[in-house]
Design a protein around this motif. Structure first.
Motif, PDB file in Angstrom:
ATOM      1  N   GLU A 289     -26.763   4.538 -11.950  1.00 18.68           N
ATOM      2  CA  GLU A 289     -28.025   3.438 -10.449  1.00 18.68           C
ATOM      3  C   GLU A 289     -29.158   4.353 -10.637  1.00 18.68           C
ATOM      4  O   GLU A 289     -30.203   4.356 -10.251  1.00 18.68           O
ATOM      5  CB  GLU A 289     -26.913   3.824  -9.775  1.00 18.68           C
ATOM      6  CG  GLU A 289     -27.588   3.409  -8.167  1.00 18.68           C
ATOM      7  CD  GLU A 289     -26.617   3.843  -6.859  1.00 18.68           C
ATOM      8  OE1 GLU A 289     -27.234   3.655  -5.487  1.00 18.68           O
ATOM      9  OE2 GLU A 289     -25.875   4.309  -6.846  1.00 18.68           O
ATOM     10  N   MET A 290     -28.383   6.295 -10.719  1.00 19.55           N
ATOM     11  CA  MET A 290     -29.521   7.670 -10.709  1.00 19.55           C
ATOM     12  C   MET A 290     -30.148   7.635 -11.413  1.00 19.55           C
ATOM     13  O   MET A 290     -31.625   8.375 -11.810  1.00 19.55           O
ATOM     14  CB  MET A 290     -28.180   8.965 -10.522  1.00 19.55           C
ATOM     15  CG  MET A 290     -27.930   9.122  -9.436  1.00 19.55           C
ATOM     16  SD  MET A 290     -28.973   8.358  -7.558  1.00 19.55           S
ATOM     17  CE  MET A 290     -29.946   9.936  -7.578  1.00 19.55           C
TER      18      MET A 290
ATOM     19  N   ASP B 128     -31.884   0.189 -18.121  1.00 20.17           N
ATOM     20  CA  ASP B 128     -31.070  -0.383 -17.906  1.00 20.17           C
ATOM     21  C   ASP B 128     -30.884  -2.174 -18.267  1.00 20.17           C
ATOM     22  O   ASP B 128     -31.982  -2.351 -18.071  1.00 20.17           O
ATOM     23  CB  ASP B 128     -30.595   0.244 -16.157  1.00 20.17           C
ATOM     24  CG  ASP B 128     -29.079  -0.841 -15.803  1.00 20.17           C
ATOM     25  OD1 ASP B 128     -27.914  -0.733 -16.798  1.00 20.17           O
ATOM     26  OD2 ASP B 128     -29.589  -1.807 -14.317  1.00 20.17           O
ATOM     27  N   ASP B 129     -29.509  -2.177 -18.174  1.00 29.70           N
ATOM     28  CA  ASP B 129     -29.346  -3.454 -18.827  1.00 29.70           C
ATOM     29  C   ASP B 129     -29.290  -4.756 -17.021  1.00 29.70           C
ATOM     30  O   ASP B 129     -28.959  -4.067 -16.186  1.00 29.70           O
ATOM     31  CB  ASP B 129     -28.101  -4.030 -19.388  1.00 29.70           C
ATOM     32  CG  ASP B 129     -28.319  -3.744 -21.197  1.00 29.70           C
ATOM     33  OD1 ASP B 129     -29.477  -3.483 -21.414  1.00 29.70           O
ATOM     34  OD2 ASP B 129     -27.096  -3.259 -21.361  1.00 29.70           O
ATOM     35  N   LYS B 130     -30.432  -5.880 -17.274  1.00 25.99           N
ATOM     36  CA  LYS B 130     -30.202  -6.598 -15.904  1.00 25.99           C
ATOM     37  C   LYS B 130     -29.005  -7.586 -16.410  1.00 25.99           C
ATOM     38  O   LYS B 130     -29.228  -8.798 -17.233  1.00 25.99           O
ATOM     39  CB  LYS B 130     -32.183  -6.892 -16.382  1.00 25.99           C
ATOM     40  CG  LYS B 130     -33.314  -5.678 -16.206  1.00 25.99           C
ATOM     41  CD  LYS B 130     -34.084  -6.828 -15.905  1.00 25.99           C
ATOM     42  CE  LYS B 130     -35.657  -5.276 -16.137  1.00 25.99           C
ATOM     43  NZ  LYS B 130     -35.052  -4.229 -17.009  1.00 25.99           N
TER      44      LYS B 130
ATOM     45  N   ARG C 140     -29.538  -2.464 -12.159  1.00 21.00           N
ATOM     46  CA  ARG C 140     -28.896  -1.222 -11.793  1.00 21.00           C
ATOM     47  C   ARG C 140     -29.569  -0.136 -11.576  1.00 21.00           C
ATOM     48  O   ARG C 140     -29.216   0.977 -10.748  1.00 21.00           O
ATOM     49  CB  ARG C 140     -27.532  -0.925 -12.425  1.00 21.00           C
ATOM     50  CG  ARG C 140     -26.435   0.294 -11.505  1.00 21.00           C
ATOM     51  CD  ARG C 140     -25.067   0.947 -12.290  1.00 21.00           C
ATOM     52  NE  ARG C 140     -24.454  -0.707 -12.718  1.00 21.00           N
ATOM     53  CZ  ARG C 140     -23.460  -0.902 -11.840  1.00 21.00           C
ATOM     54  NH1 ARG C 140     -23.550  -0.833 -10.609  1.00 21.00           N
ATOM     55  NH2 ARG C 140     -22.858  -1.993 -12.141  1.00 21.00           N
ATOM     56  N   GLY C 141     -30.030   0.734 -12.698  1.00 14.18           N
ATOM     57  CA  GLY C 141     -31.079   1.337 -12.394  1.00 14.18           C
ATOM     58  C   GLY C 141     -32.021   2.136 -11.757  1.00 14.18           C
ATOM     59  O   GLY C 141     -32.730   1.101 -11.112  1.00 14.18           O
TER      60      GLY C 141
ATOM     61  N   GLY D 129     -33.417  -0.535  -9.301  1.00 13.02           N
ATOM     62  CA  GLY D 129     -34.978  -0.841  -9.844  1.00 13.02           C
ATOM     63  C   GLY D 129     -35.537  -0.364  -9.012  1.00 13.02           C
ATOM     64  O   GLY D 129     -36.803  -0.465  -8.735  1.00 13.02           O
ATOM     65  N   GLY D 130     -35.108  -0.329  -7.390  1.00 15.36           N
ATOM     66  CA  GLY D 130     -36.549   0.020  -6.511  1.00 15.36           C
ATOM     67  C   GLY D 130     -37.596   1.577  -6.181  1.00 15.36           C
ATOM     68  O   GLY D 130     -38.429   1.431  -6.409  1.00 15.36           O
ATOM     69  N   ASP D 131     -37.040   2.492  -6.990  1.00 18.77           N
ATOM     70  CA  ASP D 131     -37.369   3.950  -7.776  1.00 18.77           C
ATOM     71  C   ASP D 131     -38.363   3.927  -8.154  1.00 18.77           C
ATOM     72  O   ASP D 131     -40.020   3.389  -7.839  1.00 18.77           O
ATOM     73  CB  ASP D 131     -36.058   4.465  -8.720  1.00 18.77           C
ATOM     74  CG  ASP D 131     -35.307   5.278  -7.414  1.00 18.77           C
ATOM     75  OD1 ASP D 131     -35.067   5.179  -6.315  1.00 18.77           O
ATOM     76  OD2 ASP D 131     -34.204   6.332  -8.064  1.00 18.77           O
TER      77      ASP D 131
END
Length: 464
Positions: free
Chosen positions: A364-365, A371-373, A396-397, A401-403
């Protein structure tokens, strides 16, 4: 470079005020790179707001200064970010000598207001990590400072920008269940991530305002955005009954604890090279211990929390936060006049998966974008009809994906219209943090707390 920098300056207005502010309003040249300073060289500062900016947006910005009270961590942060700018222990000296356009605040929550107010007062736009601040008095001081300065404050809310959360917003705004009447939202922190807050300064109300503020501000901002209204009243319960003095034993810190063989929460920081170099190597400068005992007596925040929030548009929210769940995830359900929408993430048994909780948090961080989608469901169930399962692409990363999307909007694509209104400015930061502050005050008094009594911002029936 000129066009890229102009786009960023427009995005400051877009993110802070929900509209594009004329370039002339910022009062500085658009032909040079944006001059940025960062105060607070902890893990979030040097990674997401440091190293990632250098790697992805160096065509538009340059770091001209870094500031921290810990000289060792400051120097490590400079190298990790990959810059050669000067470093400072004195924030005002840094601003005077470097003349930045943008100040990024990633210090301890209880000191956000100090650097936000000084930065605005010294003629800089400011971007702060969430939460905005930790109590209503600091909140009002920040409101007053932005009004007086004529500059803009951006709050770095990233969860809005996750594709999964955006799809929920799209479905609700599209009248998929009619008018929203009530919401149930439950967040589960696991025994890896949840416990980590009690090891750090976050375990003290005086430093992080409790998890009502530090963590739940994320959740309340999402809810305000999804519901498209602002809170009017909060009533809450909370207690500390798992961590802190409730523990069966306690030690100095994990790496020297005599109970390490019998403690389910033992965390070996020596196996994390980055944490060792960033924190342990520099304890001698400020005494900050990153692997503190989570059963130490001084912990005074809540580890179970529940609140009922009334919104100005008459929506009622039932919210809970659990800090010692066996898994990390969340559930939300919206009841409407024409149906019900349900969504959830990372509930392992709903996917028939066994998940390593520490690995999940690391993913997540992760800021790599590699990251796999996959796809996750949102259930839309209209009255008198069968339910519909909407499959949503999910990452997830980088906080789902928001960052990446938050920073891309700021630095790459500020001119592209956003139909979902994901930009977050001062008012968004205030309204999210005031729910947590009100919840804390409600627990302390046993009474409901009116949001209008906390600052001079009157809650609106619709956001903004």
């Amino acid at each position: 470079m000129k066009n890229s920098r102009r786009k960023f300056l427009q995005s400051v207005g877009l993110l802070a005020a929900g509209m594009v502010i004329p370039i002339s309003a910022f009062g500085f040249e658009t032909s040079k790179k944006l001059k940025v300073v960062l105060v607070g060289t902890g893990v979030r500062g040097i990674s997401f707001w440091g190293k990632r900016l250098v790697e992805h947006y160096s065509d538009i910005l340059e770091f001209v200064g870094l500031c921290d009270i810990n000289p060792g961590r400051l120097e490590f942060g400079r190298k990790h970010i990959g810059v050669h700018c000067p470093t400072f222990s004195d924030f005002e000296k840094m601003v005077r000598e470097t003349g930045p356009d943008l100040v990024i605040v990633t210090t301890k929550d209880s000191t956000h207001h100090e650097f936000i107010i000084k930065g605005l007062g010294m003629g800089c736009d400011v971007l702060t990590e969430k939460p905005l601040t930790t109590d209503e008095n600091k909140c009002q001081a920040i409101i007053d400072a932005e009004r007086k300065s004529g500059k803009k404050l951006i709050v770095g809310f990233n969860y809005r920008w996750s594709p999964y959360n955006t799809k929920i917003k799209e479905l609700l705004a599209g009248n998929s269940i009619g008018k929203i009447t009530s919401v149930d939202f439950h967040w589960y922190l696991n025994t890896y991530h949840g416990a980590s807050y009690f090891r750090r300064w976050h375990g003290l109300k005086s430093e992080g305002g409790s998890l009502w503020v530090h963590k739940a501000t994320h959740h309340f901002d999402l809810l305000n955005w999804w519901i498209d209204s602002e809170p009017s009243e909060v009533f809450a319960y909370g207690d500390l009954e798992h961590y802190g003095a409730n523990g069966p034993f306690r030690g100095d810190k994990c790496r020297t604890c005599q109970h390490r063989s019998e403690c389910d929460y033992f965390w070996d920081i020596t196996k994390d090279n980055h944490m060792m170099r960033l924190y342990v190597d520099h304890e001698k400068h400020d005494g900050y211990i990153r692997d503190n005992c989570l059963f130490r007596d001084e912990i005074d925040i809540y580890d179970k929390m529940s609140a009922q929030v009334k919104y100005k548009n008459n929506v009622v929210l039932n919210y809970s936060l659990t800090t010692y769940s066996p898994f990390e995830g969340w559930r939300v359900a919206f009841n409407g006049t024409e149906g019900r929408l349900e969504a959830w993430l990372d509930i392992p048994y709903q996917r028939g998966e066994t998940v390593d909780q520490s690995e999940m948090h690391a993913l997540e961080m992760d800021q790599s974008g590699e990251d796999d989608k996959n796809q996750e469901p949102v259930i839309v169930h209209r009255l008198w009809k069968d339910f519909e399962t909407v499959k949503v692409p999910m990452e997830r990363g980088g906080h789902g994906g928001g960052d990446m999307r938050l920073q891309d909007k700021m630095f790459k694509n500020p001119d592209i219209p956003d139909p979902y209104g994901r930009a977050a400015g001062l008012r968004d930061g205030v309204m999210s943090v005031l729910i947590g502050i009100a919840a804390r005050k409600s627990i302390e008094t046993g009474l409901p707390v009116a949001i209008k009594d906390l600052t001079d911002l009157e809650p609106g029936e619709t956001r903004g």
